[in-house]
Design an enzyme around this catalytic site. Sequence first.
Site, PDB file in Angstrom:
ATOM      1  N   HIS A   7       0.830  -1.096  -0.078  1.00 16.92           N
ATOM      2  CA  HIS A   7       0.104   0.050   0.012  1.00 16.92           C
ATOM      3  C   HIS A   7       0.844   1.336   0.032  1.00 16.92           C
ATOM      4  O   HIS A   7       2.019   1.098   0.396  1.00 16.92           O
ATOM      5  CB  HIS A   7      -0.856  -0.126   1.039  1.00 16.92           C
ATOM      6  CG  HIS A   7      -0.232  -0.038   2.517  1.00 16.92           C
ATOM      7  ND1 HIS A   7      -0.010  -1.248   3.184  1.00 16.92           N
ATOM      8  CD2 HIS A   7       0.233   1.001   3.313  1.00 16.92           C
ATOM      9  CE1 HIS A   7       0.437  -0.897   4.466  1.00 16.92           C
ATOM     10  NE2 HIS A   7       0.548   0.453   4.607  1.00 16.92           N
ATOM     11  N   HIS A  79       4.012   6.974   3.917  1.00 19.86           N
ATOM     12  CA  HIS A  79       5.081   5.819   3.755  1.00 19.86           C
ATOM     13  C   HIS A  79       4.360   4.972   2.544  1.00 19.86           C
ATOM     14  O   HIS A  79       3.399   5.034   2.182  1.00 19.86           O
ATOM     15  CB  HIS A  79       5.115   5.325   4.976  1.00 19.86           C
ATOM     16  CG  HIS A  79       3.839   4.539   5.457  1.00 19.86           C
ATOM     17  ND1 HIS A  79       2.963   5.166   6.223  1.00 19.86           N
ATOM     18  CD2 HIS A  79       3.504   3.266   5.281  1.00 19.86           C
ATOM     19  CE1 HIS A  79       1.947   4.267   6.693  1.00 19.86           C
ATOM     20  NE2 HIS A  79       2.188   3.016   6.079  1.00 19.86           N
ATOM     21  N   GLU A 130       7.498   0.817   5.108  1.00 23.34           N
ATOM     22  CA  GLU A 130       6.989   0.000   5.947  1.00 23.34           C
ATOM     23  C   GLU A 130       7.344  -1.480   5.267  1.00 23.34           C
ATOM     24  O   GLU A 130       7.110  -1.513   4.202  1.00 23.34           O
ATOM     25  CB  GLU A 130       5.691   0.152   6.174  1.00 23.34           C
ATOM     26  CG  GLU A 130       5.057  -0.899   6.893  1.00 23.34           C
ATOM     27  CD  GLU A 130       3.327  -0.350   7.126  1.00 23.34           C
ATOM     28  OE1 GLU A 130       2.799   0.212   6.441  1.00 23.34           O
ATOM     29  OE2 GLU A 130       2.836  -1.147   8.145  1.00 23.34           O
TER      30      GLU A 130
HETATM   31 CO    CO Z   1       1.408   1.357   6.308  1.00 19.38          CO
END
Ligand code: CO
Length: 134
Positions: A7, A79, A130
């Site tokens: 994502h 992020h 991440e």
């Molecule tokens: Co995230």
Amino acid sequence: MIGQLNHVAIAVPDLEAASAQYRDVLGADVGAPQDEPDHGVTVVFITLPNTKIELLYPLGENSPITGFLEKNPSGGIHHVCYEVEDIRAAAEKLKASGARVLGNGEPKIGAHGKPVLFLHPKDFNGTLVELEQV
Ligand code: CO
């Protein structure tokens, strides 16, 4: 080592307005807001054919999103999340390369109920990264 883009997370100043924009203007599949108290965020997941977008909004006193929105009042990309098969092996490899794992260095359970960790943006071209074990 990294697999798919899981994502892209976007911090937004108005969660309802951003959700409506993605749903009504862009025609995306927009989920309901979910509070994630462990991460200090309320999240809306948007499912695209090849990845997801996460809209992030501050939750609680010490949200990591509050300062970001002060610096970026219109919102902004917060992020990106890449998938890995073995998050502990990934963390060891990254630490050996000199990259800093945020927090205590241990994976914690992320918004999708899977182990995640974050890497210091200064070690990744100014981008908070991440990693999520899938
Ligand atoms: Co995230």
